[in-house]
Design a protein around this motif. Structure first.
Motif, PDB file in Angstrom:
ATOM      1  N   GLU A  89      77.205  28.035 -47.864  1.00  0.00           N
ATOM      2  CA  GLU A  89      77.030  28.354 -46.448  1.00  0.00           C
ATOM      3  C   GLU A  89      76.723  27.117 -45.613  1.00  0.00           C
ATOM      4  N   ASP A  90      76.379  26.029 -46.277  1.00  0.00           N
ATOM      5  CA  ASP A  90      76.087  24.781 -45.571  1.00  0.00           C
ATOM      6  C   ASP A  90      77.351  23.966 -45.324  1.00  0.00           C
ATOM      7  N   THR A  91      78.464  24.403 -45.848  1.00  0.00           N
ATOM      8  CA  THR A  91      79.725  23.694 -45.664  1.00  0.00           C
ATOM      9  C   THR A  91      80.094  23.669 -44.185  1.00  0.00           C
ATOM     10  N   ALA A  92      80.262  22.476 -43.648  1.00  0.00           N
ATOM     11  CA  ALA A  92      80.572  22.315 -42.233  1.00  0.00           C
ATOM     12  C   ALA A  92      80.764  20.846 -41.899  1.00  0.00           C
ATOM     13  N   LEU A  93      81.199  20.611 -40.675  1.00  0.00           N
ATOM     14  CA  LEU A  93      81.286  19.257 -40.162  1.00  0.00           C
ATOM     15  C   LEU A  93      79.955  19.019 -39.450  1.00  0.00           C
ATOM     16  N   TYR A  94      79.239  18.010 -39.872  1.00  0.00           N
ATOM     17  CA  TYR A  94      77.926  17.725 -39.311  1.00  0.00           C
ATOM     18  C   TYR A  94      77.997  16.616 -38.271  1.00  0.00           C
ATOM     19  N   TYR A  95      77.387  16.882 -37.126  1.00  0.00           N
ATOM     20  CA  TYR A  95      77.402  15.946 -36.011  1.00  0.00           C
ATOM     21  C   TYR A  95      76.019  15.449 -35.639  1.00  0.00           C
ATOM     22  N   CYS A  96      75.970  14.212 -35.247  1.00  0.00           N
ATOM     23  CA  CYS A  96      74.780  13.614 -34.666  1.00  0.00           C
ATOM     24  C   CYS A  96      74.977  13.710 -33.157  1.00  0.00           C
ATOM     25  N   ALA A  97      73.951  14.127 -32.439  1.00  0.00           N
ATOM     26  CA  ALA A  97      74.057  14.277 -30.995  1.00  0.00           C
ATOM     27  C   ALA A  97      72.834  13.701 -30.289  1.00  0.00           C
ATOM     28  N   ALA A  98      73.024  13.289 -29.049  1.00  0.00           N
ATOM     29  CA  ALA A  98      71.931  12.704 -28.282  1.00  0.00           C
ATOM     30  C   ALA A  98      71.995  13.058 -26.804  1.00  0.00           C
ATOM     31  N   ARG A  99      70.841  13.209 -26.225  1.00  0.00           N
ATOM     32  CA  ARG A  99      70.689  13.396 -24.790  1.00  0.00           C
ATOM     33  C   ARG A  99      70.016  12.148 -24.255  1.00  0.00           C
ATOM     34  N   VAL A 100      70.440  11.700 -23.091  1.00  0.00           N
ATOM     35  CA  VAL A 100      69.816  10.530 -22.487  1.00  0.00           C
ATOM     36  C   VAL A 100      68.551  11.015 -21.794  1.00  0.00           C
ATOM     37  N   SER A 101      67.534  11.236 -22.600  1.00  0.00           N
ATOM     38  CA  SER A 101      66.273  11.762 -22.102  1.00  0.00           C
ATOM     39  C   SER A 101      65.179  11.495 -23.125  1.00  0.00           C
ATOM     40  N   TYR A 102      63.975  11.330 -22.653  1.00  0.00           N
ATOM     41  CA  TYR A 102      62.837  11.144 -23.540  1.00  0.00           C
ATOM     42  C   TYR A 102      62.271  12.516 -23.870  1.00  0.00           C
ATOM     43  N   CYS A 103      62.173  12.831 -25.149  1.00  0.00           N
ATOM     44  CA  CYS A 103      61.637  14.108 -25.587  1.00  0.00           C
ATOM     45  C   CYS A 103      60.289  13.919 -26.258  1.00  0.00           C
ATOM     46  N   SER A 105      58.605  16.356 -27.370  1.00  0.00           N
ATOM     47  CA  SER A 105      58.603  17.358 -28.423  1.00  0.00           C
ATOM     48  C   SER A 105      59.997  17.447 -29.016  1.00  0.00           C
ATOM     49  N   ALA A 106      60.099  18.122 -30.156  1.00  0.00           N
ATOM     50  CA  ALA A 106      61.396  18.327 -30.779  1.00  0.00           C
ATOM     51  C   ALA A 106      62.037  19.582 -30.189  1.00  0.00           C
ATOM     52  N   TYR A 107      63.355  19.552 -30.027  1.00  0.00           N
ATOM     53  CA  TYR A 107      64.071  20.680 -29.467  1.00  0.00           C
ATOM     54  C   TYR A 107      65.263  21.045 -30.336  1.00  0.00           C
ATOM     55  N   LEU A 108      65.625  22.304 -30.289  1.00  0.00           N
ATOM     56  CA  LEU A 108      66.779  22.803 -31.021  1.00  0.00           C
ATOM     57  C   LEU A 108      67.522  23.717 -30.054  1.00  0.00           C
ATOM     58  N   GLY A 109      68.211  23.095 -29.124  1.00  0.00           N
ATOM     59  CA  GLY A 109      68.885  23.843 -28.078  1.00  0.00           C
ATOM     60  C   GLY A 109      70.384  23.933 -28.242  1.00  0.00           C
ATOM     61  N   SER A 110      71.020  24.376 -27.186  1.00  0.00           N
ATOM     62  CA  SER A 110      72.472  24.531 -27.183  1.00  0.00           C
ATOM     63  C   SER A 110      73.169  23.179 -27.280  1.00  0.00           C
ATOM     64  N   HIS A 111      74.345  23.176 -27.894  1.00  0.00           N
ATOM     65  CA  HIS A 111      75.115  21.937 -28.002  1.00  0.00           C
ATOM     66  C   HIS A 111      75.519  21.433 -26.621  1.00  0.00           C
ATOM     67  N   GLN A 112      75.505  22.333 -25.636  1.00  0.00           N
ATOM     68  CA  GLN A 112      75.871  21.960 -24.278  1.00  0.00           C
ATOM     69  C   GLN A 112      74.825  21.053 -23.628  1.00  0.00           C
ATOM     70  N   TRP A 113      73.661  20.991 -24.211  1.00  0.00           N
ATOM     71  CA  TRP A 113      72.608  20.130 -23.687  1.00  0.00           C
ATOM     72  C   TRP A 113      72.867  18.661 -23.995  1.00  0.00           C
ATOM     73  N   TYR A 114      73.701  18.398 -24.963  1.00  0.00           N
ATOM     74  CA  TYR A 114      73.929  17.039 -25.427  1.00  0.00           C
ATOM     75  C   TYR A 114      75.225  16.450 -24.896  1.00  0.00           C
ATOM     76  N   ARG A 115      75.168  15.164 -24.559  1.00  0.00           N
ATOM     77  CA  ARG A 115      76.316  14.500 -23.969  1.00  0.00           C
ATOM     78  C   ARG A 115      76.953  13.445 -24.873  1.00  0.00           C
ATOM     79  N   LEU A 116      76.193  12.928 -25.811  1.00  0.00           N
ATOM     80  CA  LEU A 116      76.698  11.908 -26.723  1.00  0.00           C
ATOM     81  C   LEU A 116      76.846  12.492 -28.124  1.00  0.00           C
ATOM     82  N   TRP A 117      78.008  12.277 -28.722  1.00  0.00           N
ATOM     83  CA  TRP A 117      78.312  12.821 -30.043  1.00  0.00           C
ATOM     84  C   TRP A 117      78.997  11.821 -30.946  1.00  0.00           C
TER      85      TRP A 117
END
Length: 127
Positions: A89-103, A105-117
């Motif tokens: 079930e872990d089979t997938a294409l794994y992506y690293c993503a980043a938002r240009v923002s200081y966090c 706390s840790a977040y686990l939000g929508s992929h739409q929140w991220y701009r860099l991939w």
């Protein structure tokens, strides 16, 4: 010109382990809020784990909690994902993503929140 490059993917048997890495170049990781996502064929891209900018706080999806661990080496501008006890079930294409923002706390939000991939690294778990 910021660039994210994933590495470490591959094929393993159920129960195996892999360590994924995401190299951030062109900028410092200290100004980003980062996370790992994955997407299997025909399925929605889902958040796997998020981490605070300083790396001291993390958040993992219920599906991987206890098996996956997100971390970062700020000095090396690298984001990591340690994956243990892998299942098909872990089979997938794994992506690293980043938002240009200081966090703070840790977040686990929508992929739409991220701009860099990154381009993604394939993880295949099969017997």
């Amino acid at each position: 010109q910021v660039q994210l490059v994933e590495s470490g993917g591959g094929s393993v048997q159920p129960g195996g382990s892999l360590r994924l890495s995401c190299s951030v170049s062109g900028d410092t990781i200290w100004k980003y809020c980062m996370a790992w996502f994955r997407q299997a064929p025909g399925k929605e891209r889902e958040g796997v784990a998020g981490i605070s900018t300083t790396g001291d706080k993390t958040l993992h999806a219920d599906s991987v909690k206890g098996r996956f661990t997100i971390s970062q080496d700020s000095a090396k501008n690298t984001l990591n994902l340690h994956m243990n006890n892998l299942t098909p079930e872990d089979t997938a294409l794994y992506y690293c993503a980043a938002r240009v923002s200081y966090c703070g706390s840790a977040y686990l939000g929508s992929h739409q929140w991220y701009r860099l991939w990154g381009q993604g690294t394939q993880v295949t778990v099969s017997s």
